[in-house]
Design a protein around this motif. Sequence first.
Motif, PDB file in Angstrom:
ATOM      1  N   GLY A 239      43.848  50.899  79.659  1.00 45.41           N
ATOM      2  CA  GLY A 239      44.133  51.750  80.454  1.00 45.41           C
ATOM      3  C   GLY A 239      44.751  51.531  81.845  1.00 45.41           C
ATOM      4  O   GLY A 239      45.577  52.160  82.337  1.00 45.41           O
ATOM      5  N   THR A 240      44.299  50.177  82.348  1.00 44.71           N
ATOM      6  CA  THR A 240      44.723  49.811  83.407  1.00 44.71           C
ATOM      7  C   THR A 240      46.213  49.316  83.522  1.00 44.71           C
ATOM      8  O   THR A 240      47.146  49.715  84.354  1.00 44.71           O
ATOM      9  CB  THR A 240      44.051  48.496  84.098  1.00 44.71           C
ATOM     10  N   GLN A 241      46.559  48.666  82.189  1.00 43.50           N
ATOM     11  CA  GLN A 241      47.865  48.374  82.120  1.00 43.50           C
ATOM     12  C   GLN A 241      48.911  49.348  81.612  1.00 43.50           C
ATOM     13  O   GLN A 241      50.129  49.586  81.989  1.00 43.50           O
ATOM     14  CB  GLN A 241      47.935  47.187  81.112  1.00 43.50           C
ATOM     15  N   ALA A 242      48.259  50.595  81.180  1.00 43.58           N
ATOM     16  CA  ALA A 242      49.246  51.537  80.906  1.00 43.58           C
ATOM     17  C   ALA A 242      49.580  52.204  82.164  1.00 43.58           C
ATOM     18  O   ALA A 242      50.801  52.890  82.403  1.00 43.58           O
ATOM     19  CB  ALA A 242      48.387  52.530  80.038  1.00 43.58           C
ATOM     20  N   LEU A 243      48.529  52.480  83.141  1.00 43.58           N
ATOM     21  CA  LEU A 243      48.947  52.916  84.557  1.00 43.58           C
ATOM     22  C   LEU A 243      50.018  52.022  85.280  1.00 43.58           C
ATOM     23  O   LEU A 243      51.049  52.597  85.759  1.00 43.58           O
ATOM     24  CB  LEU A 243      47.784  53.153  85.289  1.00 43.58           C
ATOM     25  N   ARG A 244      49.813  50.866  85.068  1.00 44.18           N
ATOM     26  CA  ARG A 244      50.780  49.858  85.452  1.00 44.18           C
ATOM     27  C   ARG A 244      52.105  50.036  85.000  1.00 44.18           C
ATOM     28  O   ARG A 244      53.389  50.131  85.729  1.00 44.18           O
ATOM     29  CB  ARG A 244      50.282  48.342  85.562  1.00 44.18           C
ATOM     30  N   ASP A 245      52.357  50.294  83.968  1.00 42.95           N
ATOM     31  CA  ASP A 245      53.526  50.398  82.992  1.00 42.95           C
ATOM     32  C   ASP A 245      54.125  51.742  83.599  1.00 42.95           C
ATOM     33  O   ASP A 245      55.362  51.925  83.392  1.00 42.95           O
ATOM     34  CB  ASP A 245      53.408  50.164  81.535  1.00 42.95           C
ATOM     35  N   ALA A 246      53.446  52.522  83.781  1.00 52.01           N
ATOM     36  CA  ALA A 246      53.919  53.900  84.040  1.00 52.01           C
ATOM     37  C   ALA A 246      54.401  54.034  85.570  1.00 52.01           C
ATOM     38  O   ALA A 246      54.792  54.771  85.870  1.00 52.01           O
ATOM     39  CB  ALA A 246      53.003  55.008  83.910  1.00 52.01           C
ATOM     40  N   GLY A 247      54.079  52.833  86.383  1.00 53.38           N
ATOM     41  CA  GLY A 247      54.804  52.710  87.760  1.00 53.38           C
ATOM     42  C   GLY A 247      53.805  53.139  88.652  1.00 53.38           C
ATOM     43  O   GLY A 247      54.313  53.306  89.752  1.00 53.38           O
ATOM     44  N   VAL A 248      52.475  53.347  88.330  1.00 56.32           N
ATOM     45  CA  VAL A 248      51.457  53.704  89.225  1.00 56.32           C
ATOM     46  C   VAL A 248      51.064  52.359  90.429  1.00 56.32           C
ATOM     47  O   VAL A 248      50.817  51.645  89.940  1.00 56.32           O
ATOM     48  CB  VAL A 248      50.245  54.165  88.462  1.00 56.32           C
ATOM     49  N   PRO A 249      51.245  52.594  91.531  1.00 61.38           N
ATOM     50  CA  PRO A 249      51.020  51.511  92.677  1.00 61.38           C
ATOM     51  C   PRO A 249      49.585  50.876  92.417  1.00 61.38           C
ATOM     52  O   PRO A 249      48.567  51.463  91.916  1.00 61.38           O
ATOM     53  CB  PRO A 249      50.994  52.182  93.981  1.00 61.38           C
ATOM     54  N   ARG A 250      49.566  49.746  92.738  1.00 60.23           N
ATOM     55  CA  ARG A 250      48.126  48.888  92.430  1.00 60.23           C
ATOM     56  C   ARG A 250      47.187  49.510  93.389  1.00 60.23           C
ATOM     57  O   ARG A 250      46.189  49.495  92.468  1.00 60.23           O
ATOM     58  CB  ARG A 250      48.408  47.456  92.975  1.00 60.23           C
ATOM     59  N   ASP A 251      47.244  49.941  94.590  1.00 61.76           N
ATOM     60  CA  ASP A 251      46.363  50.300  95.256  1.00 61.76           C
ATOM     61  C   ASP A 251      45.712  51.650  94.443  1.00 61.76           C
ATOM     62  O   ASP A 251      44.449  51.840  94.609  1.00 61.76           O
ATOM     63  CB  ASP A 251      46.817  50.651  96.603  1.00 61.76           C
ATOM     64  N   VAL A 252      46.526  52.517  93.946  1.00 56.29           N
ATOM     65  CA  VAL A 252      46.021  53.699  93.318  1.00 56.29           C
ATOM     66  C   VAL A 252      45.246  53.479  91.797  1.00 56.29           C
ATOM     67  O   VAL A 252      44.078  53.947  91.923  1.00 56.29           O
ATOM     68  CB  VAL A 252      47.369  54.633  92.913  1.00 56.29           C
ATOM     69  N   ILE A 253      45.876  52.427  91.171  1.00 54.68           N
ATOM     70  CA  ILE A 253      45.048  51.888  90.169  1.00 54.68           C
ATOM     71  C   ILE A 253      43.818  51.406  90.401  1.00 54.68           C
ATOM     72  O   ILE A 253      42.467  51.528  89.888  1.00 54.68           O
ATOM     73  CB  ILE A 253      45.693  50.783  89.483  1.00 54.68           C
ATOM     74  N   LYS A 254      43.719  50.502  91.448  1.00 50.24           N
ATOM     75  CA  LYS A 254      42.498  50.027  92.240  1.00 50.24           C
ATOM     76  C   LYS A 254      41.303  51.019  92.427  1.00 50.24           C
ATOM     77  O   LYS A 254      40.206  50.916  92.234  1.00 50.24           O
ATOM     78  CB  LYS A 254      42.807  49.016  93.542  1.00 50.24           C
ATOM     79  N   ALA A 255      41.950  52.242  93.014  1.00 49.74           N
ATOM     80  CA  ALA A 255      40.905  53.054  93.356  1.00 49.74           C
ATOM     81  C   ALA A 255      40.458  53.939  92.193  1.00 49.74           C
ATOM     82  O   ALA A 255      39.460  54.261  92.227  1.00 49.74           O
ATOM     83  CB  ALA A 255      41.626  54.097  94.485  1.00 49.74           C
TER      84      ALA A 255
END
Length: 297
Positions: A239-255
């Motif tokens: 799920g983390t990598q899926a968010l990254r691949d969709a262009g979600v910023p790192r800080d948002v993924i971290k939160a």
Amino acid sequence: VWWFFLVWASRGQYVLGTVENYSKAVRHWHVSKGIPDLSPTGDRNAVVLMKSIRKRLGGEEPKRAQPLTTPMFKLLLLELLVNGRKGVDGLPKTRRIVLMDVMWISVGFLGLLRRSELAALKVRDLAIHEDHLAVRVARSKTDQEGKGCQVIIGFARELFPEGMEWKEVVEEYLKLLRQEGVGADGPLFGHEKDAGVGYAAKADGLVKRLQRFIEFVDSKYQLGWKCDGFTGHSLRRGGTQALRDAGVPRDVIKAQGRWRSSAVDVYLDILKTSWKVQVVVALGRGRWVNPDLVGER
């Protein structure tokens, strides 16, 4: 205490990744509390001992869970929702079990939850809203004081088979739990024969179910998936990598994943091939363009 741990680890009782991860965790905890760094990364003698441990253990990279990719996630849900209720061999046979598996796989993947967090969820930890699902995580390994937190998961229609609304899945599942007598303090994810008994957080529960589903889908479509590499962390990692691949910023993924340190980067270390190509192309353009958003390859 850390010296005792390091001496024990030096005897080969732990894999290198475990020793290093615990060392980093202690250091981040010290920093967060504003106290001197007493961890193995901040003490000279401990650093020397860590070098000997790395040498003894061969300096191998720690084994990490195979991430569940978005296409795999969609295919698993499709097989569960469409074929699961038909009693296909290898898949659950009752409607409640089908929806339970759809629920914990979805909540774990979209909410970036750990295996232990999933297994500990109770019915009262779920709140259905108009456009999202609120999940109350009472405790986790980064929340030792048990303050708890809330994870918000939007109802992503595109991630589910056509004609299937995830909000309706959640509502129907909770209704079936009530019919089986599971109260608010009962487990959200229960056993097949007794919904009132929760699945274990260890490998005898959710992990084996995930591996069984992946093995079934792989054998049906001959996709070449390596089932042994999937663990309870595959949902959180995928799920983390899926968010990254969709262009979600790192800080948002971290939160969203409730990381308090740079440990989130361990989950983001595998780039898609299309991204690797665009890394060089970006030099010519003078700017980065997300290939997943514009359809480039």
